[in-house]
Design a protein around this motif. Structure first.
Motif, PDB file in Angstrom:
ATOM      1  N   PRO A 151      -8.666 -15.745   6.143  1.00 25.11           N
ATOM      2  CA  PRO A 151      -9.122 -14.930   4.837  1.00 25.11           C
ATOM      3  C   PRO A 151     -10.323 -14.108   5.813  1.00 25.11           C
ATOM      4  N   ASP A 195     -14.581  -4.581   7.229  1.00 18.38           N
ATOM      5  CA  ASP A 195     -13.058  -6.232   7.010  1.00 18.38           C
ATOM      6  C   ASP A 195     -13.808  -6.976   7.453  1.00 18.38           C
ATOM      7  N   SER A 268      -4.723   4.448   2.956  1.00 19.71           N
ATOM      8  CA  SER A 268      -4.995   3.352   2.136  1.00 19.71           C
ATOM      9  C   SER A 268      -3.789   2.217   1.999  1.00 19.71           C
ATOM     10  N   ALA A 269      -3.135   2.877   1.272  1.00 23.76           N
ATOM     11  CA  ALA A 269      -1.971   1.524   1.133  1.00 23.76           C
ATOM     12  C   ALA A 269      -0.428   1.881   0.835  1.00 23.76           C
ATOM     13  N   VAL A 303      -1.396  -5.734   6.301  1.00 20.48           N
ATOM     14  CA  VAL A 303      -1.526  -6.879   4.879  1.00 20.48           C
ATOM     15  C   VAL A 303      -0.710  -6.733   3.614  1.00 20.48           C
ATOM     16  N   LEU A 304      -0.330  -7.746   2.428  1.00 23.18           N
ATOM     17  CA  LEU A 304      -0.067  -7.638   1.890  1.00 23.18           C
ATOM     18  C   LEU A 304      -1.071  -7.357   1.083  1.00 23.18           C
ATOM     19  N   ASP A 305      -1.528  -6.782  -0.192  1.00 26.23           N
ATOM     20  CA  ASP A 305      -2.380  -6.376  -0.748  1.00 26.23           C
ATOM     21  C   ASP A 305      -2.312  -5.637  -2.431  1.00 26.23           C
ATOM     22  N   GLY A 306      -1.911  -6.385  -2.541  1.00 19.97           N
ATOM     23  CA  GLY A 306      -1.242  -7.006  -4.532  1.00 19.97           C
ATOM     24  C   GLY A 306      -0.638  -5.808  -5.121  1.00 19.97           C
ATOM     25  N   ARG A 313       3.177  -3.593  -2.403  1.00 19.06           N
ATOM     26  CA  ARG A 313       1.528  -2.919  -1.689  1.00 19.06           C
ATOM     27  C   ARG A 313       0.667  -3.212  -0.222  1.00 19.06           C
ATOM     28  N   TYR A 314       0.993  -3.070   0.883  1.00 18.96           N
ATOM     29  CA  TYR A 314       0.969  -2.737   1.717  1.00 18.96           C
ATOM     30  C   TYR A 314      -0.458  -2.071   2.424  1.00 18.96           C
ATOM     31  N   ARG A 315      -0.723  -2.911   3.710  1.00 16.83           N
ATOM     32  CA  ARG A 315      -2.276  -1.622   4.378  1.00 16.83           C
ATOM     33  C   ARG A 315      -2.260  -2.288   5.687  1.00 16.83           C
ATOM     34  N   LEU A 317      -5.220  -3.291   8.144  1.00 11.89           N
ATOM     35  CA  LEU A 317      -7.244  -3.314   8.168  1.00 11.89           C
ATOM     36  C   LEU A 317      -7.471  -2.005   8.830  1.00 11.89           C
TER      37      LEU A 317
END
Length: 784
Positions: A151, A195, A268-269, A303-306, A313-315, A317
């Motif tokens: 992380p 980040d 953002s995502a 990144v898988l962000d929830g 949701r993906y985003r 860095l």
């Protein structure tokens, strides 16, 4: 022959290892139960440094040796030979290692990941005591592998890992460097913008040799260029932040590169549906988007962000996104990708509007998912509007905003779009149909109304109504008339709004029109009419299964009940509204419920419960940036602290509420000021009023929540008394009401008609914020 363990080739650490203490503990345990652990993460995340610290920690558990094998520059087909050379083995690798307890640290496996996987598979099956600790941007995918995603460093204040690392490296670069109260928030901002990437933080910290922390933050928009000064002894890919990301990019397949740079269009995502809509096209068909997206996630670039509304949701860095934006600009396809992004967001908005179309009767869970999805992707809505502005093509963006009208109004974050809407309207493109232009102006008026700005609200709504009427846009006319009814409260406008909504056959608009009727009656003290109208609106919303509308009606019924002196019913309505809103980010309504429950508790003398609820309401208003809501919450806080006996703070908060709300003192203000004058005297109260009137929003909130008191202004100003709000005739009638006279008796006393007397009494109730004649009488007697 295998070298002796005492000649382990682990290098000495070049500087202090900062942070990740709990990570090392967890990994040390993991290495005892898993024979192959792969540390995965983006370039610059600190995989190698963490692996070396971990290897040194568990070295005593591997008497056969601990060996670091660097693979970043190894050619294809050379992995086995390179590993054997590192271990000093001339013969067959697995046979020579045998049953010795050996730890192999395979660093930077990604250029030769397939060969590393084959080597690990063979060694693990042939050598029962071998363990492998690998670092890679993607998993090896061998049996028994445990993938541990490295992380970013924590960034949550002065003691966080990222800030500690920045300070340690800054001190090394510029002895004497230290954090101050002024620079702590700047360093936190800097680390968050990076980040939490250790490489980026170390490169930024090294720049304090030449720049102050403030200058670093100011110049940080171009971070890839700014952070170029890495140590000469570092591998080339780690000497600059740009090089670290470029290293990862060059290892991608052509399709992976294509997808990565196209995802940079998302600010953002994004969801999978959006990725397929925006990123498919020449070079990558829609069915190929998902597998390539998985590849980029495996390589730690996405990144898988929830989740948003049940969808992953993906985003990117932010550092990776900046690099990808450069690649997108150089590709020559940026305009097409951004156009697809705009159309995708407009399509999302259009599907939401379809769920609310007359006759749709969409189940609430479906509507709720749309609301949460749009609210979670609001940054993408903003990005789409920004591109539309830059391209000088406002039509699609205006349609997008009009379609998500109910989300913008209800979420409590509407101010995010006001400036964009103003700029889109200012373009005045001939391509924008009059009907759409009119609806956009009505939306702008509704946003102004929600912010408490009545003059621009009226101006925009009336202009929008004119355009909709000229274009024959019935829905726009009905929607605008409903907003006008809410603005004016005039009976004729309310009736027109109800009629227009019914003619459209839109039950949502009819419910809103009934709500406008109810609130006008509530404001004018006609409580029975208000209750009936709220109940009619509630019945419509229950038929539609519209939880948001039901919550709005419940709040109105709670306000009526409280004005009628029925706190139990008021509490039940507020609590029911909160339950309806529990899964939707409808901040304004949630704040109204919390504040209402606080007021009810205050009425009942439960000061602890009142403080708890009013604190929730004020914090939520502050965090959402709802200035008008903050002003109203401060008024309730003034009553609370007055009830607690803190008259000084009560006057400060009452003054701040009046000033920030852009209004005049009313009856509730006087209820705070009267006991304060009795306790503190007129002069002190006047001084406190001046101090409170000068408070900023942040200072006023701190005064309420933390008890912070301001510095006194040089020239105290005495507040205007409540009596000044009434005309001479109204003060005269208020005295007669206090004597117990009816409207007819007042008419006889003053030789006016009973209707005129009734109108004066209604005006007095409205100006003083009262609902009963008894309150007028008590106020008059208390002021004598």
């Amino acid at each position: 022959m295998l070298r002796s363990a005492e000649f382990s080739n682990l290098p000495a650490e070049p500087n202090a290892f900062v942070g990740r203490e709990s990570d090392v503990d967890e990994l040390a345990h993991l290495m005892r139960v898993s024979r192959v652990v792969t540390l995965c993460g983006a370039g610059g995340i600190g995989k190698t440094r963490l692996a070396l610290r971990l290897a040194a920690r568990i070295a005593p558990e591997h008497p056969g040796g601990v060996w670091l094998i660097e693979l970043a520059d190894v050619e294809h087909g050379e992995v086995r030979r390179h590993v054997a050379a590192a271990l000093g083995i001339a013969g067959e690798l697995a046979e020579t290692i045998g049953d010795r307890r050996v730890l192999l640290v395979l660093d930077n496996c990604e250029p030769v990941v397939a060969e590393c996987a084959e080597l690990c598979r063979d060694l693990l099956s042939a050598c029962p005591a071998v363990s492998v600790l690998a670092t890679s941007r993607e998993p090896l995918r061998v049996p028994g592998e445990t993938v541990w995603r490295v992380p970013p460093l924590s960034v949550d204040g002065a003691g966080s890992e990222a800030v500690r690392l920045f300070v340690a490296r800054a001190v090394a670069a510029r002895p004497g460097f230290e954090l101050t109260g002024e620079t702590v928030p700047l360093v936190v901002e800097l680390c968050r913008a990076l980040d939490g990437l250790p490489l980026a933080i170390e490169l930024a910290a090294a720049m304090v040799r030449f720049l102050s922390v403030g200058q670093l933050v100011e110049r940080f928009d171009d971070r890839l260029r700014l952070l170029r000064g890495g140590p000469r002894t570092a591998p080339p890919r780690h000497r600059t932040l740009w090089a670290a990301v470029d290293w990862s990019y060059r290892l991608l397949t052509p399709q992976e590169r294509l997808l990565l740079r196209r995802t940079a269009a998302f600010r953002s995502a994004w969801t999978l549906d959006l990725a397929e809509a925006v990123c498919s096209g020449p070079g990558i068909a829609e069915p190929e988007v998902l597998p390539r997206l998985c590849d980029l996630m495996d390589k730690s670039l996405v990144v898988l962000d929830g989740e948003i509304a049940g969808q992953a949701r993906y985003r990117l860095l932010e550092t990776v996104r900046e690099y990808a934006l450069e690649q997108l600009a150089e590709s020559g396809e940026e305009a097409d990708v951004r156009r697809r992004h705009l159309l995708a967001m407009a399509g999302l908005a259009g599907r939401f509007r379809e769920t609310l179309a007359p006759g749709a009767r969409t189940p609430w869970p479906v509507v709720e998912r749309h609301i949460n999805l749009i609210d979670g992707l609001k940054a993408e809505m903003g990005a789409a509007c920004d591109w539309s502005l830059a391209a000088g093509l406002p039509e699609t963006a205006l349609g997008l905003l009009v379609d998500v009208r109910f989300v913008l109004i209800g979420s409590g974050r509407k101010l995010d779009m006001v400036e964009r809407l103003d700029r889109l309207l200012a373009l005045d493109s001939p391509r924008v149909p009059r009907a759409l232009h009119g609806q956009a102006l009505i939306l702008r008026g509704e946003l102004a109304l929600a912010a408490g700005d009545l003059e621009p609200a009226l101006r925009n709504v009336r202009a929008g109504l004119d355009l909709c009427a000229a274009a024959g846009e019935a829905y726009g006319e009905a929607a605008g008339t409903v907003v006008l009814a809410r603005l004016t409260g005039e009976q004729q406008v309310v009736e027109r709004a109800l009629e227009a909504a019914r003619q459209c056959g839109d039950l949502i608009l009819e419910s809103l029109a009934q709500g406008a009727r109810a609130r006008a009656a509530l404001h004018q003290g006609r409580l029975h009419e208000a209750r009936r109208a709220f109940e009619e609106a509630l019945s419509i919303d229950e038929e539609l299964d519209n939880h948001y509308g039901q919550a709005s009606c419940r709040i109105g019924l709670a306000q009526v009940a409280r004005r009628c002196g029925d706190p139990g019913t008021a509490r039940r309505h507020y609590e029911a509204a909160l339950r309806l809103l529990r899964r939707v980010d409808a901040r304004q309504h949630t704040v109204s419920c919390l504040a209402g429950l606080g007021r009810v508790a205050l009425d009942e003398g439960d000061l602890a419960q009142a403080r708890a609820r009013l604190t929730e309401a004020l914090v939520l208003s502050r965090d959402a940036g709802l200035r008008a809501s903050i002003a109203r919450r401060l008024e309730a806080w003034a009553s609370l602290v007055a009830a607690e006996g803190d008259h000084r703070r009560a006057v400060l908060l009452a003054a701040a509420s009046v000033t920030l709300g852009g209004r005049q003192p009313d009856a509730r203000t006087e209820e705070v000021l009267r006991p304060a004058r009795a306790a503190l005297g007129e002069a002190v109260t006047g001084l406190l009023w001046a101090e409170g009137s000068a408070l900023t929003v942040d200072q006023a909130v701190a005064c309420a929540l933390d008890g912070d008191l301001p510095e006194p202004p040089p020239e105290p100003v005495v507040p205007v008394g409540q009596q000044s709000r009434l005309t001479a005739r109204e003060r005269e009638i208020a005295e007669l009401v206090a004597r117990g006279l009816s409207n007819r008796a007042i008419a006889d006393e003053l030789v006016i008609s009973p209707a005129t007397a009734a109108r004066h009494v209604a005006n007095i109730l409205a100006k003083l914020g009262f609902s009963t004649r008894t309150q007028i009488a008590a106020w008059v007697i208390g002021g004598r």
